[in-house]
Design a protein around this motif. Structure first.
Motif, short mmCIF file in Angstrom:
data_model
loop_
_atom_site.label_atom_id
_atom_site.label_comp_id
_atom_site.label_asym_id
_atom_site.label_seq_id
_atom_site.Cartn_x
_atom_site.Cartn_y
_atom_site.Cartn_z
N GLY A 1 0.84 -1.20 0.00
CA GLY A 1 0.00 0.00 0.00
C GLY A 1 0.87 1.24 0.00
N LYS A 2 0.22 2.38 -0.11
CA LYS A 2 0.93 3.66 -0.03
C LYS A 2 0.78 4.22 1.38
N ALA A 3 1.88 4.78 1.88
CA ALA A 3 1.88 5.29 3.25
C ALA A 3 2.64 6.61 3.32
N ALA A 4 2.26 7.41 4.31
CA ALA A 4 3.01 8.63 4.66
C ALA A 4 3.52 8.45 6.08
N LEU B 1 0.57 15.45 0.84
CA LEU B 1 0.38 15.74 -0.57
C LEU B 1 1.13 14.66 -1.36
N PRO B 2 1.14 14.69 -2.68
CA PRO B 2 1.79 13.62 -3.44
C PRO B 2 3.24 13.33 -3.06
N TRP B 3 4.00 14.34 -2.68
CA TRP B 3 5.42 14.12 -2.36
C TRP B 3 5.61 13.34 -1.06
N GLU B 4 4.56 13.23 -0.25
CA GLU B 4 4.67 12.52 1.04
C GLU B 4 4.31 11.04 0.93
N ALA C 1 10.90 -2.63 1.21
CA ALA C 1 11.52 -1.67 0.31
C ALA C 1 10.53 -0.52 0.14
N LEU C 2 11.05 0.69 0.07
CA LEU C 2 10.21 1.89 0.04
C LEU C 2 10.48 2.67 -1.24
N LYS C 3 9.43 2.87 -2.04
CA LYS C 3 9.57 3.52 -3.34
C LYS C 3 8.89 4.89 -3.30
N SER C 4 9.62 5.93 -3.66
CA SER C 4 9.10 7.29 -3.61
C SER C 4 8.22 7.59 -4.81
N HIS C 5 7.57 8.74 -4.79
CA HIS C 5 6.75 9.19 -5.91
C HIS C 5 7.60 9.45 -7.15
N LEU C 6 8.91 9.52 -6.99
CA LEU C 6 9.83 9.71 -8.11
C LEU C 6 10.11 8.42 -8.87
N GLY C 7 9.62 7.29 -8.31
CA GLY C 7 9.91 6.00 -8.92
C GLY C 7 11.27 5.45 -8.51
N LYS C 8 11.89 6.04 -7.49
CA LYS C 8 13.20 5.61 -7.00
C LYS C 8 13.06 4.97 -5.63
N TRP C 9 13.99 4.07 -5.29
CA TRP C 9 13.95 3.32 -4.04
C TRP C 9 14.82 3.98 -2.98
#
Length: 219
Positions: free
Chosen positions: A93-96, A121-124, A138-146
């Protein structure tokens, strides 16, 4: 096994058992069960009677709640140079992540990470993946990077998931806050100045994060 651990902790079809670990977790919130929190999700799993056939996502929740991650400090985990394959990563899932200072962790477009946002917001948002074979996340950011932790404690972002992109997530008994430990055995810390580092030897207040789910954890 995880389903049995959830039941043994006091999460069941008839509710949370008195005097159990589950009751202790609930009492930390004044006897309430906060919606969207780990207690609510574990109770959902217990009420459903999930057992040995539980999905990898349920294994994730059990691992987080009871610190039952496969890896331990000093354990050697090896990943092929090409990184983990997509089929080795289970999307949860997505988490902040909210810091002890009351702000959310933000990943900026140019690749650095700070705790400074007052709202999500989206960046969080961070996509959370579980590697069942390794008991890691593993944690993937909104940038598509790990997210990647270096041995020196700095945090960076990488294109593939190798050893440095793996983390252990632990939720102490009686708490709904999580601590995140890098593969190097160091905890992530939210400094008062906003910087997020991964260089602490133990999890105290600055090393604890509230997890706010947009979607997930999925059972």
């Amino acid at each position: 096994m995880v389903g049995g651990a959830i039941a043994a902790a006091g999460f069941g079809a008839e509710g949370i058992a008195a005097g159990s670990t589950a009751a202790g977790m609930m009492s930390a919130y004044g006897g309430a069960v906060p919606a969207g929190g780990i207690v609510a999700f574990l109770q959902s799993a217990g009420a459903a009677g999930l057992g040995a056939g539980a999905t990898a996502a349920t294994s994730l929740v059990g691992a987080m709640a009871f610190g039952a991650v496969a890896g331990v400090v000093g354990e050697s985990i090896s990943v092929d140079a090409g990184g983990l394959r997509e089929d080795e990563l289970t999307f949860v899932g997505k988490a902040a992540f909210k810091t002890h200072h009351g702000v959310f962790v933000t990943v900026f477009p140019f690749g650095f990470i700070r705790g400074q946002a007052r709202k999500i917001l989206p960046w969080e948002w961070v996509s959370v993946f579980f590697v069942e074979s390794l008991g890691c996340f593993a944690l993937k950011s909104h940038l598509g990077k790990w997210l990647s932790a270096t041995p020196g404690g700095s945090l960076q972002f990488r294109d593939k998931v190798r050893e440095w992109e793996l983390f252990h997530v632990e939720i102490p008994e009686g708490s709904e806050k999580a601590c995140i430990r890098s593969i190097h055995g160091k905890f992530l810390c939210a400094e008062q100045n906003g910087w997020i580092v991964a260089n602490r030897d133990e999890a105290l207040d600055f090393e604890m994060f509230e997890i706010h789910w947009q979607s997930g954890p999925r059972f």
